[in-house]
Design an enzyme around this catalytic site. Structure first.
Site, PDB file in Angstrom:
ATOM      1  N   ASP A  12      38.322  44.490  29.444  1.00 45.32           N
ATOM      2  CA  ASP A  12      39.031  43.901  30.203  1.00 45.32           C
ATOM      3  C   ASP A  12      40.484  44.022  30.017  1.00 45.32           C
ATOM      4  O   ASP A  12      41.241  44.872  29.918  1.00 45.32           O
ATOM      5  CB  ASP A  12      38.560  42.841  29.063  1.00 45.32           C
ATOM      6  CG  ASP A  12      38.532  41.352  30.865  1.00 45.32           C
ATOM      7  OD1 ASP A  12      39.505  40.555  31.610  1.00 45.32           O
ATOM      8  OD2 ASP A  12      37.319  40.205  30.624  1.00 45.32           O
ATOM      9  N   TYR A  26      33.078  36.969  48.771  1.00 45.24           N
ATOM     10  CA  TYR A  26      32.021  37.133  47.050  1.00 45.24           C
ATOM     11  C   TYR A  26      30.818  37.595  46.957  1.00 45.24           C
ATOM     12  O   TYR A  26      30.076  38.828  46.997  1.00 45.24           O
ATOM     13  CB  TYR A  26      31.473  35.789  46.777  1.00 45.24           C
ATOM     14  CG  TYR A  26      31.290  36.119  45.025  1.00 45.24           C
ATOM     15  CD1 TYR A  26      31.479  36.507  43.676  1.00 45.24           C
ATOM     16  CD2 TYR A  26      30.365  35.271  44.936  1.00 45.24           C
ATOM     17  CE1 TYR A  26      31.645  36.957  43.023  1.00 45.24           C
ATOM     18  CE2 TYR A  26      29.704  35.195  43.657  1.00 45.24           C
ATOM     19  CZ  TYR A  26      30.231  35.760  42.147  1.00 45.24           C
ATOM     20  OH  TYR A  26      29.629  35.592  41.712  1.00 45.24           O
TER      21      TYR A  26
HETATM   22  P1  NAI Z   1      34.941  35.405  33.771  1.00 45.16           P
HETATM   23  O1  NAI Z   1      35.752  35.302  35.204  1.00 45.16           O
HETATM   24  O2  NAI Z   1      34.491  33.549  33.175  1.00 45.16           O
HETATM   25  O3  NAI Z   1      35.649  35.864  33.189  1.00 45.16           O
HETATM   26  C1  NAI Z   1      35.043  37.962  34.419  1.00 45.16           C
HETATM   27  C2  NAI Z   1      35.834  38.578  33.427  1.00 45.16           C
HETATM   28  O4  NAI Z   1      35.613  39.553  33.902  1.00 45.16           O
HETATM   29  C3  NAI Z   1      36.710  37.936  33.021  1.00 45.16           C
HETATM   30  O5  NAI Z   1      37.216  37.620  31.377  1.00 45.16           O
HETATM   31  C4  NAI Z   1      38.460  38.477  33.889  1.00 45.16           C
HETATM   32  O6  NAI Z   1      39.641  38.545  33.418  1.00 45.16           O
HETATM   33  C5  NAI Z   1      37.315  39.776  33.753  1.00 45.16           C
HETATM   34  N1  NAI Z   1      37.664  40.840  35.006  1.00 45.16           N
HETATM   35  C6  NAI Z   1      38.598  40.105  36.863  1.00 45.16           C
HETATM   36  N2  NAI Z   1      38.893  40.736  36.911  1.00 45.16           N
HETATM   37  C7  NAI Z   1      38.763  42.306  36.162  1.00 45.16           C
HETATM   38  C8  NAI Z   1      39.427  43.385  36.652  1.00 45.16           C
HETATM   39  N3  NAI Z   1      40.555  44.035  37.507  1.00 45.16           N
HETATM   40  N4  NAI Z   1      39.398  44.426  35.561  1.00 45.16           N
HETATM   41  C9  NAI Z   1      39.179  44.191  34.420  1.00 45.16           C
HETATM   42  N5  NAI Z   1      38.012  43.279  34.075  1.00 45.16           N
HETATM   43  C10 NAI Z   1      38.517  42.348  35.295  1.00 45.16           C
HETATM   44  O7  NAI Z   1      33.515  35.047  35.051  1.00 45.16           O
HETATM   45  P2  NAI Z   1      32.307  34.980  34.570  1.00 45.16           P
HETATM   46  O8  NAI Z   1      31.588  33.610  35.158  1.00 45.16           O
HETATM   47  O9  NAI Z   1      32.014  35.855  33.146  1.00 45.16           O
HETATM   48  O10 NAI Z   1      31.759  36.324  35.549  1.00 45.16           O
HETATM   49  C11 NAI Z   1      30.692  36.955  34.981  1.00 45.16           C
HETATM   50  C12 NAI Z   1      29.757  38.161  36.092  1.00 45.16           C
HETATM   51  O11 NAI Z   1      29.051  36.809  36.251  1.00 45.16           O
HETATM   52  C13 NAI Z   1      30.470  37.858  37.936  1.00 45.16           C
HETATM   53  O12 NAI Z   1      30.379  39.220  38.487  1.00 45.16           O
HETATM   54  C14 NAI Z   1      30.277  36.857  38.770  1.00 45.16           C
HETATM   55  O13 NAI Z   1      30.936  36.800  40.040  1.00 45.16           O
HETATM   56  C15 NAI Z   1      29.083  37.102  38.178  1.00 45.16           C
HETATM   57  N6  NAI Z   1      28.286  35.488  38.363  1.00 45.16           N
HETATM   58  C16 NAI Z   1      28.649  34.807  37.456  1.00 45.16           C
HETATM   59  C17 NAI Z   1      28.035  33.231  37.514  1.00 45.16           C
HETATM   60  C18 NAI Z   1      28.085  32.099  37.355  1.00 45.16           C
HETATM   61  O14 NAI Z   1      27.746  31.392  37.513  1.00 45.16           O
HETATM   62  N7  NAI Z   1      29.324  32.203  36.316  1.00 45.16           N
HETATM   63  C19 NAI Z   1      26.718  33.004  38.882  1.00 45.16           C
HETATM   64  C20 NAI Z   1      26.437  34.463  39.533  1.00 45.16           C
HETATM   65  C21 NAI Z   1      27.371  35.669  38.860  1.00 45.16           C
END
Ligand code: NAI
Length: 467
Positions: free
Chosen positions: A258, A373
């Site tokens: 991360d 997105y």
């Molecule tokens: P979140 O925002 O809670 O976690 C994402 C993580 O990715 C964070 O820890 C962040 O620091 C890290 N991150 C962001 N940019 C980064 C970079 N450039 N380099 C390294 N790390 C980076 O998001 P969440 O909800 O856990 O989502 C995870 C995945 O699931 C994402 O790809 C999101 O698009 C996808 N997703 C989530 C949904 C939901 O309902 N929460 C639904 C559909 C897809």
């Protein structure tokens, strides 16, 4: 074949699981007593408490009915005895069924569907809460005889409609056999186990294509990733942290990746899973090289990469600025493309490697305010399809999981009314959990899933949007 292939050993209740604190408040309210009566009288949604994976719990509780008269159905029924299931080849009235498997691997015409499909229909009332229906059929490719293609494609409509008719946490999903796969292929057994178990709690109305007979069954089904090393991006929180924990539970050594700003929670997750932490912005040009170097030095190998890190920068397209557009594309897809080139070129990643990319139902159905997105997530699906053949020489695979509404910090921020509607708009009438996405990732990472390549698995409770 004997009517009852083995008598049931299980003594567990076939009813819904107990309400737990992780379910949303409404689901807890309507799952018992006054709340249940009220919701029933007012015709309100009545989401069930879903059965999720628990170590040591039975794969499925209650008899498993295998419908279908082909040699493939017989072979599968026999093979399922190895899993200590109470396998039946004929329905017995008033018997609570844990699961129904409908094998249609020899369909030559839609007129052949009537008997087996209506027979399953007659058994649906006997399906236990949180029960399972799984169809096994063949792909309807364009080079087939039209009648055979029609019959095979009809299964699509049957499965998706049946899933919408089931209640009380029961789900229906399908396995599609490619030309090189048969009903007891490793990929089919792995997919079947996933669909039957609590690991697939939030997967509903979906098909998985097992293209080939390749893949290996694990030595122990509850540790299918033993000896494997997995890098998970975006592992500091949310879905990524759940993926790290689930891969660790399944036996993998985890590299939690991360951004440096998330260093503290990242270290906590890495400690939790007894893995290592790598602070890295995945948009860096050398991100792939750095993951490879870390894996080589600290773990000696790299077998699984989970592209989970993702961001949203929502804006209506009419107001979209370059910064919002470019950052989402950079993190959600360009970084993955660049890193995959490095991984594919490295010998460290050539022993039956797995890549799993987290897409989104927004990338399939589109979403207002999310052109950037949705573009990035649709791009992930395109990338996965075209990378599949590049993984084949190494016995590898690449797939996407597309979550729908998942209960995370991200969806907590949606205003109450919008959130409540979004969360109920699927066949299970509730949001999924980060663990549900993680289970799908772990399943695709396993050795048995080698024949599943270039596909998208939705983890959305059969969301009403899109396909
Ligand atoms: P979140 O925002 O809670 O976690 C994402 C993580 O990715 C964070 O820890 C962040 O620091 C890290 N991150 C962001 N940019 C980064 C970079 N450039 N380099 C390294 N790390 C980076 O998001 P969440 O909800 O856990 O989502 C995870 C995945 O699931 C994402 O790809 C999101 O698009 C996808 N997703 C989530 C949904 C939901 O309902 N929460 C639904 C559909 C897809």
């Amino acid at each position: 074949m004997a009517k009852n292939m083995r008598s049931a050993a299980g003594t567990h209740s076939t009813g819904p699981s107990r309400p737990d604190r992780q379910s949303d408040k409404y689901t807890r309210f309507v799952s018992a007593g006054l709340g249940r009566d009220l919701a029933s009288r007012l015709g309100l949604p009545q989401p069930a408490i879903l059965r999720r994976y628990e170590s040591g719990a039975p794969l499925i509780t209650g008899p498993v009915l295998v419908e279908g008269s082909s040699a493939g159905a017989d072979a599968l029924a026999t093979r399922l005895l190895d899993w200590d299931l109470d396998v039946r080849r004929h329905a017995a009235p008033k018997t609570r069924l844990g699961a129904i498997i409908l094998v249609l691997d020899e369909l030559a015409d839609p007129s052949e569907l009537s008997g087996p499909v209506r027979s399953v229909g007659a058994s649906l009332r006997d399906l236990a809460a949180n029960g399972r229906v799984v169809t096994i059929s063949r792909s309807a490719s364009a080079d087939l005889d039209p009648a055979a293609a029609a019959g095979r494609k009809a299964v699509d409509g049957i499965l998706r409609s049946m899933a919408k008719e089931l209640r009380h946490g029961a789900t229906a999903n399908g396995i599609i056999l490619g030309a090189g796969a048969h009903t007891t292929a490793a990929g089919v057994m792995g997919a079947l186990r996933f669909f039957l178990s609590g690991r697939s709690a939030f997967v509903d109305g979906q098909f998985l294509t097992v293209a080939t007979g390749s893949g290996e069954l694990p030595q122990a089904w509850d540790r299918p990733l033993a000896g494997r090393v997995a890098a998970v991006t975006g592992a500091a929180r949310g879905i990524g942290a759940a993926i790290a924990r689930t891969l660790h539970r399944d036996g993998a050594d985890v590299i939690a990746v991360d951004v440096p700003a998330a260093g503290e929670p990242l270290a906590a997750v890495a400690n939790d899973v007894r893995g290592t932490a790598l602070q890295l912005d995945i948009t860096a040009d050398d991100a792939g090289e750095r993951i490879l170097a870390h894996a080589r030095q600290r773990h000696g190998r790299l077998d699984i990469v989970v592209h989970n890190a993702g961001i949203t920068r929502d804006k209506l397209l009419a107001n979209m600025d370059a910064a919002r557009w470019d950052s989402v594309i950079a993190v959600n897809i360009s970084a993955q493309l660049r890193m995959n080139r490095d991984f594919l070129a490295s010998e460290l990643f050539h022993d039956h490697p797995r890549i799993i990319s987290v897409a989104s139902t927004s990338g399939i159905a589109g979403n207002r305010g999310q052109t950037n997105y949705a573009a990035s997530k649709a791009a992930v699906i395109g990338m996965v399809a075209a990378t599949a053949r590049l993984m084949e020489p190494f016995g590898g695979s690449i797939n996407a999981v597309a979550p729908g509404f998942i209960e995370t910090g991200m969806t907590q921020k949606i205003p109450f009314a919008t959130r409540e509607v979004a969360r109920r708009l699927n066949s299970l009438q509730q949001g999924g959990r980060p663990e549900d996405v993680a289970e799908a990732v772990a399943f695709l990472a396993a050795g048995s899933s080698a024949g599943i390549n270039g596909t998208v698995l939705r983890v959305c409770g059969q969301n009403m949007v899109g396909q």
